[in-house]
Design a protein around this motif. Structure first.
Motif, mmCIF file in Angstrom:
data_model
loop_
_atom_site.group_PDB
_atom_site.id
_atom_site.type_symbol
_atom_site.label_atom_id
_atom_site.label_comp_id
_atom_site.label_asym_id
_atom_site.label_seq_id
_atom_site.Cartn_x
_atom_site.Cartn_y
_atom_site.Cartn_z
ATOM 1 N N ALA A 107 -6.294 15.177 -9.155
ATOM 2 C CA ALA A 107 -6.901 14.793 -8.062
ATOM 3 C C ALA A 107 -8.163 14.343 -8.163
ATOM 4 N N VAL A 146 -8.159 10.819 -9.391
ATOM 5 C CA VAL A 146 -7.889 9.649 -8.301
ATOM 6 C C VAL A 146 -9.144 9.335 -7.600
ATOM 7 N N MET A 147 -9.668 10.455 -7.080
ATOM 8 C CA MET A 147 -11.087 10.240 -6.439
ATOM 9 C C MET A 147 -12.111 9.422 -7.352
ATOM 10 N N VAL A 198 1.392 6.561 -7.458
ATOM 11 C CA VAL A 198 0.530 7.879 -7.565
ATOM 12 C C VAL A 198 1.353 9.209 -7.615
ATOM 13 N N PHE A 199 2.236 9.224 -6.486
ATOM 14 C CA PHE A 199 3.002 10.556 -6.331
ATOM 15 C C PHE A 199 3.747 10.709 -7.177
ATOM 16 N N ILE A 239 -8.122 5.903 0.049
ATOM 17 C CA ILE A 239 -8.198 5.124 -0.606
ATOM 18 C C ILE A 239 -7.547 3.656 -0.178
ATOM 19 N N LEU A 240 -6.277 4.045 0.412
ATOM 20 C CA LEU A 240 -5.463 2.702 1.025
ATOM 21 C C LEU A 240 -5.656 2.269 2.401
ATOM 22 N N PHE A 275 1.986 12.293 -10.157
ATOM 23 C CA PHE A 275 1.585 13.543 -9.963
ATOM 24 C C PHE A 275 2.864 14.539 -10.194
ATOM 25 N N LEU A 276 4.025 14.071 -9.867
ATOM 26 C CA LEU A 276 5.350 14.718 -10.100
ATOM 27 C C LEU A 276 5.388 14.933 -11.521
ATOM 28 N N LEU A 336 0.856 -1.199 0.072
ATOM 29 C CA LEU A 336 -0.032 -0.039 0.046
ATOM 30 C C LEU A 336 0.912 1.116 0.100
ATOM 31 N N PHE A 337 1.854 1.252 0.915
ATOM 32 C CA PHE A 337 2.789 2.298 0.959
ATOM 33 C C PHE A 337 3.402 2.587 -0.463
ATOM 34 N N PHE A 396 3.100 11.641 3.067
ATOM 35 C CA PHE A 396 2.582 13.037 2.718
ATOM 36 C C PHE A 396 2.356 14.078 3.385
ATOM 37 N N MET A 414 -3.666 20.003 -12.323
ATOM 38 C CA MET A 414 -3.553 19.252 -10.922
ATOM 39 C C MET A 414 -4.772 19.005 -10.453
ATOM 40 N N LEU A 429 -0.750 19.975 -2.689
ATOM 41 C CA LEU A 429 -0.742 18.680 -3.322
ATOM 42 C C LEU A 429 -0.364 17.588 -2.521
ATOM 43 N N VAL A 456 -5.629 2.622 -6.994
ATOM 44 C CA VAL A 456 -4.381 3.594 -7.189
ATOM 45 C C VAL A 456 -3.968 3.120 -8.458
ATOM 46 N N PRO A 493 1.524 5.586 4.264
ATOM 47 C CA PRO A 493 1.645 6.681 3.136
ATOM 48 C C PRO A 493 0.832 8.001 3.325
ATOM 49 N N LYS A 550 8.489 20.043 -16.005
ATOM 50 C CA LYS A 550 8.750 20.672 -17.030
ATOM 51 C C LYS A 550 9.761 19.958 -18.098
ATOM 52 N N ALA A 564 2.007 1.749 -3.219
ATOM 53 C CA ALA A 564 0.979 2.385 -4.375
ATOM 54 C C ALA A 564 0.895 3.775 -4.171
ATOM 55 N N ALA A 565 1.124 4.289 -2.651
ATOM 56 C CA ALA A 565 0.883 5.738 -2.657
ATOM 57 C C ALA A 565 2.003 6.436 -3.270
ATOM 58 N N LEU A 566 3.237 5.782 -3.161
ATOM 59 C CA LEU A 566 4.188 6.663 -3.774
ATOM 60 C C LEU A 566 4.423 6.324 -5.366
ATOM 61 N N LEU A 618 -3.123 17.101 0.223
ATOM 62 C CA LEU A 618 -4.209 16.405 -0.544
ATOM 63 C C LEU A 618 -4.144 14.934 -0.874
ATOM 64 N N LEU A 619 -2.684 14.550 -1.471
ATOM 65 C CA LEU A 619 -2.441 13.290 -1.675
ATOM 66 C C LEU A 619 -2.627 12.411 -0.128
ATOM 67 N N LEU A 635 -5.869 11.638 0.438
ATOM 68 C CA LEU A 635 -6.439 10.777 -0.602
ATOM 69 C C LEU A 635 -6.019 9.231 -0.186
ATOM 70 N N SER A 636 -4.689 9.189 0.066
ATOM 71 C CA SER A 636 -4.310 7.873 0.060
ATOM 72 C C SER A 636 -4.658 7.210 1.540
#
Lengths: 225, 312
Positions: A109, A112-113, A21-22, B309-310, A25-26, A14-15, B177, A105, B298, A136, B173, A31, A17-19, B301-302, B305-306
Protein backbone atom coordinates in the motif's frame (compact mmCIF):
# COMPACT_ATOMS: atom_id res chain seq x y z
CA UNK A 1 -12.39 16.71 -11.74
CA UNK A 2 -15.29 14.46 -10.70
CA UNK A 3 -15.61 11.10 -12.42
CA UNK A 4 -18.86 11.70 -14.37
CA UNK A 5 -17.13 14.57 -16.21
CA UNK A 6 -14.84 12.06 -17.95
CA UNK A 7 -15.86 10.33 -21.14
CA UNK A 8 -16.94 6.72 -20.87
CA UNK A 9 -13.64 5.59 -22.43
CA UNK A 10 -11.60 7.42 -19.80
CA UNK A 11 -13.80 6.06 -17.04
CA UNK A 12 -13.34 2.54 -18.32
CA UNK A 13 -9.54 2.94 -18.54
CA UNK A 14 -9.37 4.25 -14.97
CA UNK A 15 -11.65 1.44 -13.79
CA UNK A 16 -9.44 -1.19 -15.42
CA UNK A 17 -6.37 0.52 -13.97
CA UNK A 18 -7.79 0.03 -10.46
CA UNK A 19 -8.53 -3.62 -11.22
CA UNK A 20 -4.97 -4.17 -12.51
CA UNK A 21 -3.54 -2.90 -9.22
CA UNK A 22 -6.00 -5.12 -7.40
CA UNK A 23 -4.78 -8.22 -9.25
CA UNK A 24 -1.23 -7.26 -8.26
CA UNK A 25 -2.30 -7.12 -4.62
CA UNK A 26 -4.04 -10.49 -4.94
CA UNK A 27 -0.83 -11.97 -6.38
CA UNK A 28 1.08 -10.77 -3.32
CA UNK A 29 -1.37 -12.63 -1.11
CA UNK A 30 -1.61 -15.78 -3.20
CA UNK A 31 0.01 -18.93 -1.82
CA UNK A 32 -0.71 -21.40 -4.58
CA UNK A 33 1.13 -21.42 -7.88
CA UNK A 34 -1.98 -22.18 -9.92
CA UNK A 35 -3.82 -19.28 -8.34
CA UNK A 36 -0.84 -17.10 -9.17
CA UNK A 37 -0.94 -18.13 -12.83
CA UNK A 38 -4.68 -17.51 -13.03
CA UNK A 39 -4.20 -14.04 -11.58
CA UNK A 40 -1.46 -13.36 -14.08
CA UNK A 41 -3.78 -14.45 -16.90
CA UNK A 42 -6.53 -12.18 -15.49
CA UNK A 43 -4.10 -9.26 -15.45
CA UNK A 44 -3.24 -10.02 -19.05
CA UNK A 45 -6.92 -10.09 -19.97
CA UNK A 46 -7.43 -6.67 -18.35
CA UNK A 47 -4.46 -5.37 -20.31
CA UNK A 48 -5.91 -6.74 -23.56
CA UNK A 49 -9.24 -5.08 -22.72
CA UNK A 50 -7.46 -1.74 -22.23
CA UNK A 51 -5.69 -2.06 -25.55
CA UNK A 52 -8.88 -3.03 -27.35
CA UNK A 53 -10.65 -0.04 -25.78
CA UNK A 54 -7.86 2.25 -26.94
CA UNK A 55 -8.10 0.77 -30.42
CA UNK A 56 -11.85 1.29 -30.46
CA UNK A 57 -11.72 4.98 -29.53
CA UNK A 58 -8.45 6.11 -31.12
CA UNK A 59 -7.59 6.17 -34.83
CA UNK A 60 -4.97 3.42 -34.44
CA UNK A 61 -6.43 0.14 -35.72
CA UNK A 62 -3.07 -1.60 -35.25
CA UNK A 63 -3.83 -1.62 -31.51
CA UNK A 64 -6.35 -4.39 -32.22
CA UNK A 65 -3.43 -6.54 -33.32
CA UNK A 66 -1.59 -5.72 -30.10
CA UNK A 67 -4.68 -6.73 -28.12
CA UNK A 68 -4.77 -10.03 -30.02
CA UNK A 69 -1.07 -10.61 -29.36
CA UNK A 70 -1.62 -9.98 -25.64
CA UNK A 71 -4.51 -12.42 -25.52
CA UNK A 72 -2.54 -15.05 -27.39
CA UNK A 73 0.65 -14.65 -25.35
CA UNK A 74 -0.26 -13.50 -21.86
CA UNK A 75 -3.72 -14.94 -21.44
CA UNK A 76 -3.25 -18.26 -23.21
CA UNK A 77 0.28 -19.27 -24.19
CA UNK A 78 2.45 -18.29 -21.21
CA UNK A 79 -0.08 -19.38 -18.54
CA UNK A 80 -0.52 -22.73 -20.29
CA UNK A 81 3.26 -23.16 -20.51
CA UNK A 82 3.70 -22.37 -16.82
CA UNK A 83 0.78 -24.65 -15.98
CA UNK A 84 2.37 -27.59 -17.76
CA UNK A 85 5.79 -26.83 -16.26
CA UNK A 86 4.34 -26.87 -12.77
CA UNK A 87 2.58 -30.16 -13.37
CA UNK A 88 5.75 -31.68 -14.84
CA UNK A 89 7.73 -30.52 -11.82
CA UNK A 90 5.04 -31.99 -9.58
CA UNK A 91 4.62 -28.69 -7.70
CA UNK A 92 0.92 -28.20 -8.24
CA UNK A 93 -0.01 -29.20 -4.70
CA UNK A 94 2.56 -26.99 -2.98
CA UNK A 95 1.53 -23.93 -1.05
CA UNK A 96 4.26 -21.40 -0.53
CA UNK A 97 4.56 -20.00 2.99
CA UNK A 98 4.10 -16.22 3.10
CA UNK A 99 6.64 -14.46 5.28
CA UNK A 100 5.59 -11.29 7.13
CA UNK A 101 2.30 -11.21 5.23
CA UNK A 102 0.88 -8.15 7.00
CA UNK A 103 4.06 -6.12 6.57
CA UNK A 104 4.27 -7.01 2.88
CA UNK A 105 0.69 -5.83 2.37
CA UNK A 106 1.34 -2.58 4.23
CA UNK A 107 4.52 -2.11 2.23
CA UNK A 108 2.54 -2.67 -0.96
CA UNK A 109 0.00 0.00 0.00
CA UNK A 110 2.89 2.33 0.82
CA UNK A 111 4.41 1.62 -2.60
CA UNK A 112 1.17 2.63 -4.31
CA UNK A 113 1.18 5.94 -2.45
CA UNK A 114 4.89 6.39 -3.18
CA UNK A 115 4.40 5.89 -6.90
CA UNK A 116 1.51 8.36 -6.89
CA UNK A 117 3.77 10.89 -5.21
CA UNK A 118 6.60 10.27 -7.67
CA UNK A 119 4.41 10.49 -10.75
CA UNK A 120 2.49 13.59 -9.61
CA UNK A 121 4.87 16.19 -11.16
CA UNK A 122 5.06 14.26 -14.45
CA UNK A 123 1.29 14.12 -14.66
CA UNK A 124 1.09 17.88 -15.00
CA UNK A 125 2.84 17.61 -18.37
CA UNK A 126 0.01 15.61 -19.86
CA UNK A 127 -3.49 16.79 -20.68
CA UNK A 128 -5.01 13.32 -21.02
CA UNK A 129 -7.54 12.38 -18.40
CA UNK A 130 -6.02 8.92 -18.24
CA UNK A 131 -2.62 10.28 -17.21
CA UNK A 132 -3.49 9.19 -13.66
CA UNK A 133 -3.10 5.62 -14.84
CA UNK A 134 0.67 6.28 -15.00
CA UNK A 135 0.84 6.22 -11.21
CA UNK A 136 -1.01 2.94 -11.27
CA UNK A 137 1.33 1.37 -13.79
CA UNK A 138 4.38 2.46 -11.82
CA UNK A 139 2.72 0.90 -8.78
CA UNK A 140 2.21 -2.36 -10.70
CA UNK A 141 5.90 -2.38 -11.62
CA UNK A 142 6.96 -1.81 -8.01
CA UNK A 143 4.50 -4.43 -6.73
CA UNK A 144 5.95 -6.94 -9.19
CA UNK A 145 9.41 -6.20 -7.77
CA UNK A 146 8.04 -6.59 -4.23
CA UNK A 147 6.62 -9.96 -5.25
CA UNK A 148 10.04 -11.04 -6.53
CA UNK A 149 11.79 -9.83 -3.38
CA UNK A 150 9.48 -11.43 -0.84
CA UNK A 151 9.04 -14.88 -2.38
CA UNK A 152 11.45 -17.77 -2.61
CA UNK A 153 9.99 -19.83 -5.43
CA UNK A 154 11.53 -19.38 -8.85
CA UNK A 155 8.13 -19.74 -10.54
CA UNK A 156 6.78 -16.87 -8.46
CA UNK A 157 9.78 -14.78 -9.46
CA UNK A 158 9.00 -15.40 -13.10
CA UNK A 159 5.41 -14.32 -12.62
CA UNK A 160 6.59 -11.22 -10.77
CA UNK A 161 8.84 -10.42 -13.71
CA UNK A 162 5.96 -10.83 -16.16
CA UNK A 163 3.79 -8.61 -13.96
CA UNK A 164 6.46 -5.89 -14.13
CA UNK A 165 6.26 -6.09 -17.90
CA UNK A 166 2.47 -5.84 -17.66
CA UNK A 167 2.84 -2.61 -15.68
CA UNK A 168 5.13 -1.09 -18.30
CA UNK A 169 2.79 -2.09 -21.08
CA UNK A 170 -0.17 -0.60 -19.27
CA UNK A 171 1.71 2.68 -18.89
CA UNK A 172 2.38 2.71 -22.63
CA UNK A 173 -1.22 2.08 -23.61
CA UNK A 174 -2.99 4.24 -21.03
CA UNK A 175 -0.81 7.33 -20.99
CA UNK A 176 0.53 7.66 -24.52
CA UNK A 177 -2.42 6.31 -26.51
CA UNK A 178 -0.69 3.23 -27.81
CA UNK A 179 2.84 2.61 -29.01
CA UNK A 180 4.44 1.75 -32.34
CA UNK A 181 3.76 -1.73 -33.60
CA UNK A 182 7.47 -2.56 -33.99
CA UNK A 183 8.22 -1.86 -30.33
CA UNK A 184 5.26 -3.89 -29.28
CA UNK A 185 6.13 -6.92 -31.38
CA UNK A 186 9.68 -6.77 -30.06
CA UNK A 187 8.54 -6.71 -26.45
CA UNK A 188 5.96 -9.43 -26.98
CA UNK A 189 8.48 -11.84 -28.45
CA UNK A 190 11.09 -10.93 -25.82
CA UNK A 191 8.62 -11.92 -23.15
CA UNK A 192 7.81 -15.15 -24.94
CA UNK A 193 11.49 -16.01 -25.30
CA UNK A 194 12.02 -15.14 -21.65
CA UNK A 195 9.22 -17.54 -20.71
CA UNK A 196 10.82 -20.34 -22.73
CA UNK A 197 14.27 -19.70 -21.27
CA UNK A 198 12.83 -19.62 -17.76
CA UNK A 199 11.27 -23.00 -18.44
CA UNK A 200 14.69 -24.38 -19.31
CA UNK A 201 16.23 -22.72 -16.28
CA UNK A 202 13.69 -24.30 -13.95
CA UNK A 203 14.95 -27.74 -14.88
CA UNK A 204 18.58 -26.69 -14.58
CA UNK A 205 18.07 -25.16 -11.16
CA UNK A 206 16.16 -28.17 -9.99
CA UNK A 207 18.72 -30.62 -11.27
CA UNK A 208 21.52 -28.75 -9.47
CA UNK A 209 19.89 -28.01 -6.09
CA UNK A 210 16.96 -30.45 -6.07
CA UNK A 211 14.38 -27.72 -5.46
CA UNK A 212 13.17 -24.44 -6.84
CA UNK A 213 13.65 -22.55 -3.59
CA UNK A 214 16.12 -19.76 -4.40
CA UNK A 215 17.17 -19.48 -0.76
CA UNK A 216 19.08 -22.68 -1.23
CA UNK A 217 21.19 -20.98 -3.90
CA UNK A 218 22.90 -19.10 -1.07
CA UNK A 219 24.39 -22.31 0.20
CA UNK A 220 25.99 -23.46 -3.04
CA UNK A 221 29.44 -24.95 -2.65
CA UNK A 222 32.14 -26.22 -4.94
CA UNK A 223 32.48 -29.30 -2.77
CA UNK A 224 29.60 -31.67 -2.29
CA UNK A 225 28.76 -31.81 1.42
CA UNK B 1 -45.58 15.69 8.06
CA UNK B 2 -41.91 15.00 7.34
CA UNK B 3 -41.38 13.87 10.89
CA UNK B 4 -44.39 11.60 10.66
CA UNK B 5 -42.98 10.04 7.51
CA UNK B 6 -39.60 9.58 9.20
CA UNK B 7 -41.31 7.87 12.12
CA UNK B 8 -43.30 5.61 9.79
CA UNK B 9 -40.11 4.73 7.94
CA UNK B 10 -38.31 3.82 11.15
CA UNK B 11 -41.20 1.72 12.48
CA UNK B 12 -41.60 -0.05 9.14
CA UNK B 13 -37.87 -0.77 9.10
CA UNK B 14 -38.00 -2.40 12.51
CA UNK B 15 -41.19 -4.31 11.75
CA UNK B 16 -39.90 -5.63 8.42
CA UNK B 17 -36.48 -6.70 9.70
CA UNK B 18 -37.70 -10.17 10.87
CA UNK B 19 -39.30 -10.65 7.46
CA UNK B 20 -35.91 -10.06 5.83
CA UNK B 21 -34.28 -12.72 8.01
CA UNK B 22 -37.21 -15.02 7.31
CA UNK B 23 -36.74 -14.55 3.58
CA UNK B 24 -32.99 -15.15 3.90
CA UNK B 25 -33.62 -18.36 5.84
CA UNK B 26 -36.26 -19.42 3.32
CA UNK B 27 -33.91 -19.02 0.35
CA UNK B 28 -31.11 -20.76 2.23
CA UNK B 29 -33.33 -23.73 3.06
CA UNK B 30 -34.37 -24.09 -0.57
CA UNK B 31 -30.73 -23.99 -1.68
CA UNK B 32 -29.82 -26.71 0.81
CA UNK B 33 -32.69 -28.97 -0.25
CA UNK B 34 -34.53 -28.56 3.04
CA UNK B 35 -38.18 -27.68 3.42
CA UNK B 36 -38.25 -23.96 4.28
CA UNK B 37 -40.19 -22.63 7.29
CA UNK B 38 -42.94 -20.10 6.53
CA UNK B 39 -41.74 -16.55 5.91
CA UNK B 40 -43.30 -15.28 9.14
CA UNK B 41 -41.53 -17.83 11.33
CA UNK B 42 -39.25 -15.13 12.91
CA UNK B 43 -42.39 -13.23 14.00
CA UNK B 44 -43.74 -16.38 15.65
CA UNK B 45 -40.48 -16.93 17.49
CA UNK B 46 -40.42 -13.33 18.65
CA UNK B 47 -44.03 -13.52 19.87
CA UNK B 48 -43.33 -16.70 21.75
CA UNK B 49 -40.24 -15.22 23.41
CA UNK B 50 -41.98 -11.92 24.19
CA UNK B 51 -44.71 -13.80 26.04
CA UNK B 52 -42.28 -15.56 28.35
CA UNK B 53 -40.97 -14.33 31.68
CA UNK B 54 -37.21 -13.68 31.53
CA UNK B 55 -35.02 -15.59 33.98
CA UNK B 56 -32.11 -13.57 35.33
CA UNK B 57 -29.17 -15.15 37.14
CA UNK B 58 -28.60 -14.26 40.82
CA UNK B 59 -25.09 -13.01 40.07
CA UNK B 60 -26.27 -10.57 37.38
CA UNK B 61 -26.02 -6.84 38.04
CA UNK B 62 -28.34 -4.13 36.66
CA UNK B 63 -26.32 -4.20 33.46
CA UNK B 64 -27.66 -7.60 32.46
CA UNK B 65 -31.39 -6.73 32.24
CA UNK B 66 -30.62 -3.23 30.90
CA UNK B 67 -28.52 -4.43 27.94
CA UNK B 68 -31.37 -5.73 25.71
CA UNK B 69 -33.06 -2.35 25.85
CA UNK B 70 -29.83 -0.48 25.07
CA UNK B 71 -29.05 -2.83 22.19
CA UNK B 72 -32.52 -2.58 20.75
CA UNK B 73 -32.60 1.19 21.23
CA UNK B 74 -29.28 1.59 19.41
CA UNK B 75 -30.54 -0.54 16.53
CA UNK B 76 -33.82 1.42 16.33
CA UNK B 77 -31.97 4.75 16.30
CA UNK B 78 -29.59 3.59 13.58
CA UNK B 79 -32.59 2.49 11.54
CA UNK B 80 -33.84 6.07 11.74
CA UNK B 81 -30.58 7.45 10.30
CA UNK B 82 -30.36 5.15 7.28
CA UNK B 83 -32.62 6.16 4.38
CA UNK B 84 -34.96 3.22 3.80
CA UNK B 85 -37.17 4.18 0.86
CA UNK B 86 -36.91 7.98 0.93
CA UNK B 87 -34.02 10.41 1.32
CA UNK B 88 -33.98 13.93 2.79
CA UNK B 89 -36.02 12.98 5.83
CA UNK B 90 -35.50 15.21 8.90
CA UNK B 91 -33.95 12.37 10.91
CA UNK B 92 -31.19 12.03 8.34
CA UNK B 93 -30.01 15.58 8.99
CA UNK B 94 -29.35 14.85 12.66
CA UNK B 95 -26.70 12.20 12.39
CA UNK B 96 -24.11 10.99 9.90
CA UNK B 97 -22.28 7.76 9.10
CA UNK B 98 -19.80 8.06 11.93
CA UNK B 99 -22.68 8.25 14.40
CA UNK B 100 -24.09 5.14 12.73
CA UNK B 101 -20.82 3.26 13.24
CA UNK B 102 -20.73 4.33 16.87
CA UNK B 103 -24.33 3.16 17.38
CA UNK B 104 -23.21 -0.25 16.19
CA UNK B 105 -20.24 -0.03 18.55
CA UNK B 106 -22.49 0.97 21.47
CA UNK B 107 -24.74 -2.05 21.03
CA UNK B 108 -21.76 -4.34 20.72
CA UNK B 109 -20.07 -2.84 23.76
CA UNK B 110 -23.09 -3.46 25.97
CA UNK B 111 -23.52 -6.99 24.62
CA UNK B 112 -19.90 -7.77 25.42
CA UNK B 113 -20.29 -6.35 28.95
CA UNK B 114 -23.46 -8.35 29.49
CA UNK B 115 -21.72 -11.48 28.25
CA UNK B 116 -19.16 -11.11 31.01
CA UNK B 117 -21.62 -9.87 33.62
CA UNK B 118 -23.11 -13.20 34.72
CA UNK B 119 -19.72 -14.80 35.06
CA UNK B 120 -20.15 -17.95 33.01
CA UNK B 121 -17.23 -19.23 30.98
CA UNK B 122 -19.00 -19.02 27.63
CA UNK B 123 -20.09 -15.41 28.02
CA UNK B 124 -16.57 -14.15 28.58
CA UNK B 125 -15.25 -16.22 25.70
CA UNK B 126 -17.92 -14.89 23.36
CA UNK B 127 -17.25 -11.30 24.42
CA UNK B 128 -13.54 -11.68 23.85
CA UNK B 129 -14.09 -13.14 20.39
CA UNK B 130 -16.67 -10.52 19.46
CA UNK B 131 -14.35 -7.70 20.47
CA UNK B 132 -11.46 -9.22 18.50
CA UNK B 133 -13.59 -9.32 15.39
CA UNK B 134 -15.00 -5.86 15.99
CA UNK B 135 -11.57 -4.30 16.44
CA UNK B 136 -10.57 -5.69 13.04
CA UNK B 137 -13.84 -4.97 11.25
CA UNK B 138 -14.33 -1.39 12.39
CA UNK B 139 -11.30 0.15 10.63
CA UNK B 140 -12.33 -1.56 7.39
CA UNK B 141 -15.87 -0.27 7.68
CA UNK B 142 -14.74 3.27 8.53
CA UNK B 143 -12.30 3.26 5.63
CA UNK B 144 -15.04 2.17 3.21
CA UNK B 145 -17.31 4.88 4.56
CA UNK B 146 -14.60 7.52 4.25
CA UNK B 147 -14.17 6.54 0.60
CA UNK B 148 -17.81 7.32 0.03
CA UNK B 149 -17.49 10.51 2.08
CA UNK B 150 -14.53 11.65 -0.03
CA UNK B 151 -16.47 11.15 -3.25
CA UNK B 152 -19.59 12.97 -2.07
CA UNK B 153 -17.62 15.39 0.20
CA UNK B 154 -20.02 14.77 3.07
CA UNK B 155 -20.41 12.19 5.82
CA UNK B 156 -24.18 12.51 5.88
CA UNK B 157 -25.69 9.42 4.28
CA UNK B 158 -28.74 11.17 2.90
CA UNK B 159 -26.76 14.00 1.30
CA UNK B 160 -24.26 11.52 -0.12
CA UNK B 161 -27.01 9.47 -1.73
CA UNK B 162 -28.51 12.66 -3.10
CA UNK B 163 -25.16 13.53 -4.67
CA UNK B 164 -24.90 10.07 -6.24
CA UNK B 165 -28.42 10.32 -7.66
CA UNK B 166 -27.60 13.74 -9.10
CA UNK B 167 -24.35 12.74 -10.80
CA UNK B 168 -25.84 9.61 -12.28
CA UNK B 169 -24.13 6.43 -13.38
CA UNK B 170 -20.34 6.48 -13.48
CA UNK B 171 -17.68 3.78 -13.31
CA UNK B 172 -16.05 4.39 -9.97
CA UNK B 173 -13.35 1.86 -9.05
CA UNK B 174 -13.31 3.20 -5.49
CA UNK B 175 -16.97 2.24 -5.08
CA UNK B 176 -16.36 -1.27 -6.31
CA UNK B 177 -13.64 -1.79 -3.72
CA UNK B 178 -15.62 -0.09 -0.96
CA UNK B 179 -18.59 -2.32 -1.78
CA UNK B 180 -16.39 -5.41 -1.52
CA UNK B 181 -14.95 -4.26 1.80
CA UNK B 182 -18.35 -3.37 3.20
CA UNK B 183 -19.83 -6.73 2.15
CA UNK B 184 -17.08 -8.62 3.97
CA UNK B 185 -17.47 -6.41 7.05
CA UNK B 186 -21.24 -6.91 6.99
CA UNK B 187 -20.77 -10.67 6.92
CA UNK B 188 -18.41 -10.48 9.88
CA UNK B 189 -20.41 -8.00 11.93
CA UNK B 190 -23.78 -9.66 11.58
CA UNK B 191 -22.29 -13.06 12.40
CA UNK B 192 -23.05 -14.83 9.16
CA UNK B 193 -21.48 -18.04 7.97
CA UNK B 194 -17.80 -17.81 7.16
CA UNK B 195 -17.22 -16.04 10.47
CA UNK B 196 -19.94 -17.25 12.81
CA UNK B 197 -22.91 -19.55 12.42
CA UNK B 198 -26.09 -18.05 13.85
CA UNK B 199 -27.91 -21.39 13.73
CA UNK B 200 -25.72 -23.51 16.00
CA UNK B 201 -24.68 -23.63 19.64
CA UNK B 202 -21.32 -25.29 19.13
CA UNK B 203 -18.90 -24.11 21.79
CA UNK B 204 -15.85 -24.29 19.52
CA UNK B 205 -17.15 -21.79 17.05
CA UNK B 206 -19.90 -19.68 18.54
CA UNK B 207 -19.27 -15.99 18.99
CA UNK B 208 -22.52 -14.08 19.11
CA UNK B 209 -24.50 -16.98 20.58
CA UNK B 210 -21.97 -17.41 23.39
CA UNK B 211 -22.56 -13.87 24.61
CA UNK B 212 -26.34 -14.14 24.73
CA UNK B 213 -26.49 -17.69 26.07
CA UNK B 214 -27.82 -16.52 29.45
CA UNK B 215 -30.67 -14.49 28.04
CA UNK B 216 -34.25 -15.70 27.98
CA UNK B 217 -37.79 -14.47 27.49
CA UNK B 218 -38.37 -10.94 26.26
CA UNK B 219 -34.72 -10.00 26.80
CA UNK B 220 -33.69 -12.64 24.28
CA UNK B 221 -36.49 -11.52 21.95
CA UNK B 222 -35.20 -7.93 22.00
CA UNK B 223 -31.61 -9.00 21.33
CA UNK B 224 -32.64 -11.31 18.48
CA UNK B 225 -34.80 -8.58 17.01
CA UNK B 226 -31.97 -6.07 17.27
CA UNK B 227 -29.75 -8.57 15.45
CA UNK B 228 -32.29 -8.84 12.65
CA UNK B 229 -32.54 -5.06 12.44
CA UNK B 230 -28.76 -4.87 12.24
CA UNK B 231 -28.62 -7.41 9.41
CA UNK B 232 -31.21 -5.44 7.48
CA UNK B 233 -29.37 -2.16 8.24
CA UNK B 234 -26.27 -3.48 6.52
CA UNK B 235 -28.40 -4.71 3.63
CA UNK B 236 -30.14 -1.36 3.21
CA UNK B 237 -26.84 0.54 3.53
CA UNK B 238 -25.22 -1.54 0.80
CA UNK B 239 -28.27 -1.43 -1.46
CA UNK B 240 -28.92 2.29 -1.07
CA UNK B 241 -25.37 3.58 -1.22
CA UNK B 242 -24.11 1.51 -4.12
CA UNK B 243 -27.35 1.14 -6.09
CA UNK B 244 -29.35 4.19 -5.05
CA UNK B 245 -31.76 4.13 -7.99
CA UNK B 246 -35.45 4.25 -7.20
CA UNK B 247 -35.17 6.00 -3.85
CA UNK B 248 -37.98 8.51 -3.29
CA UNK B 249 -36.73 12.10 -3.36
CA UNK B 250 -40.05 13.91 -3.00
CA UNK B 251 -42.82 12.78 -0.73
CA UNK B 252 -45.58 12.00 -3.21
CA UNK B 253 -47.38 8.65 -2.98
CA UNK B 254 -46.06 7.47 -6.37
CA UNK B 255 -42.43 8.28 -5.53
CA UNK B 256 -42.75 6.61 -2.14
CA UNK B 257 -44.35 3.57 -3.75
CA UNK B 258 -41.53 3.28 -6.28
CA UNK B 259 -38.99 3.71 -3.50
CA UNK B 260 -40.58 0.96 -1.42
CA UNK B 261 -40.80 -1.41 -4.39
CA UNK B 262 -37.17 -0.67 -5.38
CA UNK B 263 -35.76 -1.33 -1.92
CA UNK B 264 -37.85 -4.49 -1.58
CA UNK B 265 -36.48 -5.79 -4.88
CA UNK B 266 -32.91 -4.86 -3.99
CA UNK B 267 -33.10 -6.48 -0.56
CA UNK B 268 -34.70 -9.59 -2.07
CA UNK B 269 -31.82 -9.99 -4.53
CA UNK B 270 -29.21 -9.20 -1.88
CA UNK B 271 -30.65 -11.93 0.37
CA UNK B 272 -30.41 -14.43 -2.48
CA UNK B 273 -26.76 -13.47 -3.04
CA UNK B 274 -26.02 -13.78 0.67
CA UNK B 275 -27.77 -17.16 0.86
CA UNK B 276 -25.79 -18.40 -2.17
CA UNK B 277 -22.54 -17.27 -0.55
CA UNK B 278 -23.47 -18.91 2.74
CA UNK B 279 -24.34 -22.25 1.18
CA UNK B 280 -21.20 -22.39 -0.95
CA UNK B 281 -18.65 -21.37 1.72
CA UNK B 282 -17.67 -23.36 4.78
CA UNK B 283 -17.35 -21.89 8.23
CA UNK B 284 -13.85 -20.55 8.84
CA UNK B 285 -11.58 -21.37 11.71
CA UNK B 286 -11.58 -18.57 14.24
CA UNK B 287 -7.89 -17.88 13.68
CA UNK B 288 -8.44 -17.24 10.00
CA UNK B 289 -10.88 -14.41 10.69
CA UNK B 290 -8.01 -11.94 10.79
CA UNK B 291 -7.04 -12.88 7.22
CA UNK B 292 -10.66 -12.41 6.12
CA UNK B 293 -10.94 -9.01 7.76
CA UNK B 294 -7.45 -8.06 6.65
CA UNK B 295 -8.67 -8.61 3.11
CA UNK B 296 -11.71 -6.43 3.83
CA UNK B 297 -9.38 -3.70 5.08
CA UNK B 298 -7.19 -4.08 2.02
CA UNK B 299 -10.22 -3.65 -0.23
CA UNK B 300 -11.34 -0.52 1.59
CA UNK B 301 -7.80 0.86 1.53
CA UNK B 302 -7.54 0.22 -2.21
CA UNK B 303 -10.89 1.96 -2.61
CA UNK B 304 -9.55 5.05 -0.89
CA UNK B 305 -6.23 4.93 -2.79
CA UNK B 306 -7.94 4.55 -6.14
CA UNK B 307 -10.21 7.45 -5.29
CA UNK B 308 -7.21 9.65 -4.51
CA UNK B 309 -5.08 8.49 -7.42
CA UNK B 310 -7.59 7.96 -10.19
CA UNK B 311 -10.67 10.01 -9.47
CA UNK B 312 -9.49 13.39 -8.27
Amino acid sequence: MPVPAYSIYEQAILFIAALVVFTSFLMLGQKRLFGMIHLFAAQGALLAATTALAAYTLPYPHLYISALIIVALKVILIPVMLHRLIIRMDMHRDAEPLYLYGYVMMGAAALVMFSYHVVAPIEHLSTLATRNAMAVSLAVVLLGMLLMITRRQVVTHVIGFMAIENGLFFAAVASTQGMPMVVELGIAFDVLVAAVIFGVFFFHIRSSIDSLDVDRLNRLNEVEP
Amino acid sequence: MDWLLALIQDVLFILLAPLFSGWLKWVKCLLQNRRPPPLWQPYRDLRKLLGKRPVVADTASWLFPATPYVVFGAAALSAAIVPFFAVDLPTAAIADMIVLVSFFALGRFFLALAGMDVGTAFGGMGSSREMTIASLAEPAMLMAIFTLALTASTTNISVAIDYLLDTGLALRPSFLFALGGLLLVAVAETGRIPIDNPATHLELTMIHEAMILEYSGRHLALIEWAGQVRLMLYGVLIANIFLPWGLAREFTPEALGIGAAAIAAKLGVLAVVLALAETSVAKMRLFRVQEFLGFAYLLSLLGMLSHIILEV
